[in-house]
Write a protein that holds these residues in place. Structure first.
Motif, PDB file in Angstrom:
ATOM      1  N   SER A 228      72.406   8.302  -5.609  1.00  0.00           N
ATOM      2  CA  SER A 228      72.774   8.267  -7.022  1.00  0.00           C
ATOM      3  C   SER A 228      73.155   9.679  -7.444  1.00  0.00           C
ATOM      4  CB  SER A 228      71.628   7.742  -7.879  1.00  0.00           C
ATOM      5  OG  SER A 228      70.480   8.568  -7.750  1.00  0.00           O
ATOM      6  N   GLN A 229      73.924   9.769  -8.507  1.00  0.00           N
ATOM      7  CA  GLN A 229      74.393  11.079  -8.969  1.00  0.00           C
ATOM      8  C   GLN A 229      74.258  11.177 -10.472  1.00  0.00           C
ATOM      9  OE1 GLN A 229      78.456  12.008  -7.913  1.00  0.00           O
ATOM     10  NE2 GLN A 229      78.436  13.992  -8.947  1.00  0.00           N
ATOM     11  N   ASN A 230      73.736  12.280 -10.932  1.00  0.00           N
ATOM     12  CA  ASN A 230      73.635  12.573 -12.359  1.00  0.00           C
ATOM     13  C   ASN A 230      74.163  13.985 -12.573  1.00  0.00           C
ATOM     14  OD1 ASN A 230      73.047  12.744 -15.059  1.00  0.00           O
ATOM     15  ND2 ASN A 230      70.833  12.825 -14.799  1.00  0.00           N
ATOM     16  N   VAL A 233      73.756  16.737  -9.750  1.00  0.00           N
ATOM     17  CA  VAL A 233      72.559  16.501  -8.944  1.00  0.00           C
ATOM     18  C   VAL A 233      72.690  15.168  -8.209  1.00  0.00           C
ATOM     19  CG1 VAL A 233      70.061  16.189  -8.955  1.00  0.00           C
ATOM     20  CG2 VAL A 233      71.116  17.829 -10.519  1.00  0.00           C
ATOM     21  N   THR A 235      70.829  12.435  -5.751  1.00  0.00           N
ATOM     22  CA  THR A 235      69.516  11.966  -5.313  1.00  0.00           C
ATOM     23  C   THR A 235      69.691  11.063  -4.100  1.00  0.00           C
ATOM     24  OG1 THR A 235      68.618  12.067  -7.555  1.00  0.00           O
ATOM     25  CG2 THR A 235      67.422  10.715  -5.961  1.00  0.00           C
ATOM     26  N   ARG A 237      67.668   8.673  -1.160  1.00  0.00           N
ATOM     27  CA  ARG A 237      66.442   7.991  -0.740  1.00  0.00           C
ATOM     28  C   ARG A 237      66.697   7.304   0.590  1.00  0.00           C
ATOM     29  NH1 ARG A 237      63.783   4.120  -4.935  1.00  0.00           N
ATOM     30  NH2 ARG A 237      62.204   4.133  -3.254  1.00  0.00           N
ATOM     31  N   THR A 252      57.315  10.290  -0.080  1.00  0.00           N
ATOM     32  CA  THR A 252      57.957  11.303  -0.925  1.00  0.00           C
ATOM     33  C   THR A 252      58.867  12.223  -0.123  1.00  0.00           C
ATOM     34  OG1 THR A 252      56.016  12.749  -0.680  1.00  0.00           O
ATOM     35  CG2 THR A 252      56.095  11.298  -2.606  1.00  0.00           C
ATOM     36  N   SER A 255      62.684  11.211  -0.070  1.00  0.00           N
ATOM     37  CA  SER A 255      63.470  11.238  -1.310  1.00  0.00           C
ATOM     38  C   SER A 255      63.719  12.690  -1.679  1.00  0.00           C
ATOM     39  CB  SER A 255      62.711  10.534  -2.437  1.00  0.00           C
ATOM     40  OG  SER A 255      63.447  10.589  -3.642  1.00  0.00           O
ATOM     41  N   LEU A 256      64.956  13.031  -1.920  1.00  0.00           N
ATOM     42  CA  LEU A 256      65.277  14.420  -2.258  1.00  0.00           C
ATOM     43  C   LEU A 256      66.442  14.496  -3.223  1.00  0.00           C
ATOM     44  CD1 LEU A 256      67.494  16.090   0.402  1.00  0.00           C
ATOM     45  CD2 LEU A 256      66.574  13.827   0.855  1.00  0.00           C
ATOM     46  N   GLN A 257      66.481  15.582  -3.954  1.00  0.00           N
ATOM     47  CA  GLN A 257      67.588  15.873  -4.861  1.00  0.00           C
ATOM     48  C   GLN A 257      68.279  17.155  -4.387  1.00  0.00           C
ATOM     49  OE1 GLN A 257      65.769  16.052  -8.795  1.00  0.00           O
ATOM     50  NE2 GLN A 257      66.387  13.937  -9.201  1.00  0.00           N
TER      51      GLN A 257
END
Length: 375
Positions: A228-230, A233, A235, A237, A252, A255-257
């Motif tokens: 996903s992108q915001n 940034v 993300t 998973r 955890t 999962s990384l940004q």
């Protein structure tokens, strides 16, 4: 038409160039400046740790007894001269003729004309001269953080700095089937990601990379990630095999940004100085992992009020005085109309500066760099 840049410069007041070079902090777009923020200093030499006083807990003391020490000075072996960076740019006759046309079309006169000319001069100084210094400082920070060294030759001058980052904090460059965009079972992205997390004690606050690097990593079915992108940034998973199917991992570590950092600078092409080339502040094929950091202790010149940005910083960018500025701290600049070239305006700027890292010890650093070849 009365057209005088000399009057416009006079209207800006004395030392206008110096004020323009120093009155603004680097723009928020310079991401690496948040890790090594600029700090004016009174010294031409950089000595990391020299003025850092580490606070220790107050100790137990008996009545009528001497007080125990309340702080320790931390020594450092990092001692370097600041690098002198300068530029000189002229606004030549062709550009000034264009400004004359604009003034004529707008019908400006008197104070309005003078204000227009003053704004043009300010924009010229800010966008060409000052930004050039900001760009160079950001590139030096990039070298400092992504490589742990600065090895730069320009104008027959050589700047060679080694920040002493342990080699174990730079992962091997992945090539062939190991590279992160390889559609192959031996792709090392996740294994290297875990290595970076472990090296930084699972205390990572940011991962920084160029968008080209991020896109080549995620455009690979072998990784099997949800993306996903915001804004800037991304993300990621990871999918894990469970039973007869695949589900998104709840680990955890999976999962990384990643912060996409695409800002670039422009430099003269050393093979043809009539042309320029663009350089990325986040090199392609590199991922910079940054650990959380909290600086403690008193630092001379910072004041007593906590600065949340500097408290999270890995060090600072040392801005020394300049001889041109008569020893005043910060960058120097000036604007003037040359006596022998009344058809032009000249702007000059000087920085004595150098990035400084305070997070590095003989065995530890607060950054970890992954490297990969890309298609």
């Amino acid at each position: 038409m009365d057209f005088s840049f000399s009057e416009a410069l006079d209207s800006l007041g004395r030392n206008a160039g110096f004020r323009i070079m120093n009155e603004a902090r680097p723009e928020a777009a310079y991401l690496l400046e948040t890790l090594l923020p600029e700090m004016p200093k009174p010294d031409y030499f950089v000595e990391s740790g020299y003025m850092v006083i580490r606070t220790i807990m107050a100790g137990l003391v008996g009545m009528s007894s001497p007080y125990p020490p309340g702080a320790v000075m931390e020594a450092s072996k990092f001692l370097e001269k600041t690098a002198k960076i300068a530029n000189k740019v002229s606004l030549e006759e062709e550009a000034l003729r264009e400004i004359q046309k604009i003034l004529s079309n707008l019908g400006l006169s008197g104070d309005a004309r003078k204000q227009f000319l003053a704004n043009e001069v300010l924009n010229f100084m800010e966008k060409v001269v000052r930004q050039g210094h900001w760009d160079t400082a950001e590139w030096l920070r990039s070298e400092c953080l992504f490589t742990g060294k600065i090895d730069w030759t320009f104008n027959e001058k050589h700047l060679d700095i080694d920040y002493g980052v342990p080699s174990s904090f730079f992962n091997p460059n992945r090539t062939g089937n190991d590279r992160y965009n390889a559609d192959h079972a031996d792709n090392k992205f996740w294994a290297d990601h875990y290595t970076a997390l472990k090296a930084l004690y699972y205390n990572v606050r940011a991962i920084i990379a160029h968008t080209d690097t991020i896109l080549q990593i995620i455009n690979n079915d072998r990784l099997k990630v949800d993306v996903s992108q915001n804004g800037n940034v991304f993300t990621l998973r990871r999918y894990r095999t469970r039973g007869n199917g695949e589900i998104l991992s709840n680990d955890t570590r999976d999962s990384l940004q990643i912060i996409a950092y695409d800002l670039e600078g422009e430099v003269l092409d050393p093979t043809d100085t009539s042309k320029t080339i663009r350089i990325q502040f986040a090199p392609t094929g590199k991922l910079l992992y940054v650990a959380n950091n909290r600086r403690t202790g008193y630092r001379v010149g910072e004041g007593s009020t906590p600065d949340p940005i500097r408290d999270q910083a890995l060090g600072y960018t040392h801005l020394a005085p300049t001889v041109e500025g008569n020893g005043a701290m910060g960058r120097w600049g000036r604007l003037y109309v040359p006596e022998d070239a009344q058809w032009s305006i000249r702007a000059e700027g000087v920085t004595n500066g150098l990035p400084v890292r305070e997070d590095v010890t003989a065995t530890q650093a607060k950054t970890f760099v992954l490297s990969t070849a890309l298609a």
